[in-house]
Design a protein around this motif. Sequence first.
Motif, PDB file in Angstrom:
ATOM      1  N   SER A  16     -15.900  18.367  48.587  1.00  0.00           N
ATOM      2  CA  SER A  16     -14.861  18.577  49.592  1.00  0.00           C
ATOM      3  C   SER A  16     -15.199  17.807  50.870  1.00  0.00           C
ATOM      4  CB  SER A  16     -14.739  20.065  49.914  1.00  0.00           C
ATOM      5  OG  SER A  16     -13.926  20.256  51.040  1.00  0.00           O
ATOM      6  N   PRO A  17     -14.297  16.923  51.313  1.00  0.00           N
ATOM      7  CA  PRO A  17     -14.553  16.194  52.565  1.00  0.00           C
ATOM      8  C   PRO A  17     -14.698  17.126  53.770  1.00  0.00           C
ATOM      9  CG  PRO A  17     -12.625  15.305  51.434  1.00  0.00           C
ATOM     10  CD  PRO A  17     -13.037  16.542  50.702  1.00  0.00           C
ATOM     11  N   GLN A  18     -14.044  18.284  53.704  1.00  0.00           N
ATOM     12  CA  GLN A  18     -14.134  19.245  54.813  1.00  0.00           C
ATOM     13  C   GLN A  18     -15.548  19.822  54.930  1.00  0.00           C
ATOM     14  OE1 GLN A  18     -11.736  19.275  52.461  1.00  0.00           O
ATOM     15  NE2 GLN A  18      -9.929  18.738  53.636  1.00  0.00           N
ATOM     16  N   LEU A  19     -16.231  20.003  53.807  1.00  0.00           N
ATOM     17  CA  LEU A  19     -17.592  20.541  53.846  1.00  0.00           C
ATOM     18  C   LEU A  19     -18.623  19.449  54.100  1.00  0.00           C
ATOM     19  CD1 LEU A  19     -17.428  23.092  50.883  1.00  0.00           C
ATOM     20  CD2 LEU A  19     -17.270  23.565  53.327  1.00  0.00           C
ATOM     21  N   GLY A  20     -18.358  18.244  53.612  1.00  0.00           N
ATOM     22  CA  GLY A  20     -19.250  17.110  53.856  1.00  0.00           C
ATOM     23  C   GLY A  20     -20.586  17.178  53.151  1.00  0.00           C
ATOM     24  N   HIS A  21     -20.679  17.932  52.048  1.00  0.00           N
ATOM     25  CA  HIS A  21     -21.940  17.990  51.301  1.00  0.00           C
ATOM     26  C   HIS A  21     -22.296  16.628  50.733  1.00  0.00           C
ATOM     27  CE1 HIS A  21     -21.574  22.581  50.381  1.00  0.00           C
ATOM     28  NE2 HIS A  21     -21.763  22.333  51.665  1.00  0.00           N
ATOM     29  N   TYR A  22     -21.326  15.998  50.080  1.00  0.00           N
ATOM     30  CA  TYR A  22     -21.502  14.638  49.588  1.00  0.00           C
ATOM     31  C   TYR A  22     -20.152  13.950  49.519  1.00  0.00           C
ATOM     32  CZ  TYR A  22     -19.954  15.712  44.756  1.00  0.00           C
ATOM     33  OH  TYR A  22     -19.233  16.069  43.649  1.00  0.00           O
ATOM     34  N   TYR A  23     -20.231  12.643  49.418  1.00  0.00           N
ATOM     35  CA  TYR A  23     -19.012  11.842  49.384  1.00  0.00           C
ATOM     36  C   TYR A  23     -19.035  10.938  48.166  1.00  0.00           C
ATOM     37  CZ  TYR A  23     -18.800  13.453  54.166  1.00  0.00           C
ATOM     38  OH  TYR A  23     -18.777  14.251  55.274  1.00  0.00           O
ATOM     39  N   LEU A  24     -17.870  10.709  47.618  1.00  0.00           N
ATOM     40  CA  LEU A  24     -17.689   9.721  46.565  1.00  0.00           C
ATOM     41  C   LEU A  24     -17.201   8.468  47.277  1.00  0.00           C
ATOM     42  CD1 LEU A  24     -15.898  12.008  43.979  1.00  0.00           C
ATOM     43  CD2 LEU A  24     -18.266  11.213  43.909  1.00  0.00           C
ATOM     44  N   VAL A  25     -18.052   7.463  47.333  1.00  0.00           N
ATOM     45  CA  VAL A  25     -17.772   6.270  48.124  1.00  0.00           C
ATOM     46  C   VAL A  25     -17.451   5.100  47.192  1.00  0.00           C
ATOM     47  CG1 VAL A  25     -18.686   4.677  49.855  1.00  0.00           C
ATOM     48  CG2 VAL A  25     -19.357   7.084  49.899  1.00  0.00           C
ATOM     49  N   PRO A  26     -16.283   4.485  47.373  1.00  0.00           N
ATOM     50  CA  PRO A  26     -15.931   3.339  46.545  1.00  0.00           C
ATOM     51  C   PRO A  26     -16.592   2.055  47.049  1.00  0.00           C
ATOM     52  CG  PRO A  26     -14.086   3.949  47.945  1.00  0.00           C
ATOM     53  CD  PRO A  26     -15.190   4.926  48.218  1.00  0.00           C
ATOM     54  N   PHE A  27     -17.130   1.292  46.120  1.00  0.00           N
ATOM     55  CA  PHE A  27     -17.699  -0.022  46.420  1.00  0.00           C
ATOM     56  C   PHE A  27     -17.070  -1.042  45.490  1.00  0.00           C
ATOM     57  CE2 PHE A  27     -21.074   2.512  48.312  1.00  0.00           C
ATOM     58  CZ  PHE A  27     -21.309   1.814  49.478  1.00  0.00           C
ATOM     59  N   LYS A  28     -16.652  -2.157  46.061  1.00  0.00           N
ATOM     60  CA  LYS A  28     -16.056  -3.219  45.253  1.00  0.00           C
ATOM     61  C   LYS A  28     -17.151  -4.151  44.758  1.00  0.00           C
ATOM     62  CE  LYS A  28     -11.533  -3.112  47.293  1.00  0.00           C
ATOM     63  NZ  LYS A  28     -10.428  -3.817  47.895  1.00  0.00           N
ATOM     64  N   ASN A  29     -17.174  -4.359  43.458  1.00  0.00           N
ATOM     65  CA  ASN A  29     -18.066  -5.323  42.843  1.00  0.00           C
ATOM     66  C   ASN A  29     -17.251  -6.599  42.677  1.00  0.00           C
ATOM     67  OD1 ASN A  29     -19.550  -6.928  41.095  1.00  0.00           O
ATOM     68  ND2 ASN A  29     -20.327  -5.185  39.932  1.00  0.00           N
ATOM     69  N   LYS A  30     -17.382  -7.503  43.628  1.00  0.00           N
ATOM     70  CA  LYS A  30     -16.537  -8.702  43.646  1.00  0.00           C
ATOM     71  C   LYS A  30     -16.820  -9.614  42.458  1.00  0.00           C
ATOM     72  CE  LYS A  30     -15.701  -8.547  48.551  1.00  0.00           C
ATOM     73  NZ  LYS A  30     -15.794  -9.182  49.840  1.00  0.00           N
ATOM     74  N   LYS A  31     -18.067  -9.653  42.009  1.00  0.00           N
ATOM     75  CA  LYS A  31     -18.398 -10.500  40.860  1.00  0.00           C
ATOM     76  C   LYS A  31     -17.689 -10.016  39.607  1.00  0.00           C
ATOM     77  CE  LYS A  31     -22.869 -12.312  42.246  1.00  0.00           C
ATOM     78  NZ  LYS A  31     -24.288 -12.435  41.898  1.00  0.00           N
TER      79      LYS A  31
END
Length: 112
Positions: free
Chosen positions: A83-98
Motif C-alpha cells: 500500500s502506497p499509503q503505508l509505504g512499507h515497500y514500493y513496486l518500482v518500474p524500471f525500463k530496460n532499454k536494451k
Amino acid sequence: MAAITPRNNISPAGQHKVQFQAFIKNEAVLKNISETLGSETKTKRFVSSIISAVSLNPDLQECQAPTIISAALLGESLDLSPSPQLGHYYLVPFKNKKAGVSNATFQLGLIL
C-alpha cells in the motif's frame, strides 16, 4: 494524429492493466502463489493488494507481469504491505532499454 486504440477502446496502459489482471488470475499462477504463501486467505489478500497497486500506477502497468509478482512476493515474505499509503515497500518500474521492456523491482520503504 490521434492515438490508435484497440477496438474495445482500452488505452494501451489500460490494456496492460487488463493483461496483468488476467495473468495474476490465471489458475496456474494463482496455484503457484498459493503454494508459495501457504494459505488461500493470504493469496486472496496478496492478489487484491497487487491488483490495486498496479491499477494505481500507469508506469507499473507497463511492466512484465512476472516481475511485478516476483517483487511483490519479496515484500510479502517480509510481511510488508504494498500500500502506497503505508509505504512499507514500493513496486518500482524500471525500463530496460536494451530489451525494450519494463520490469518491476522491490524497493523497501521507510518502516516506522
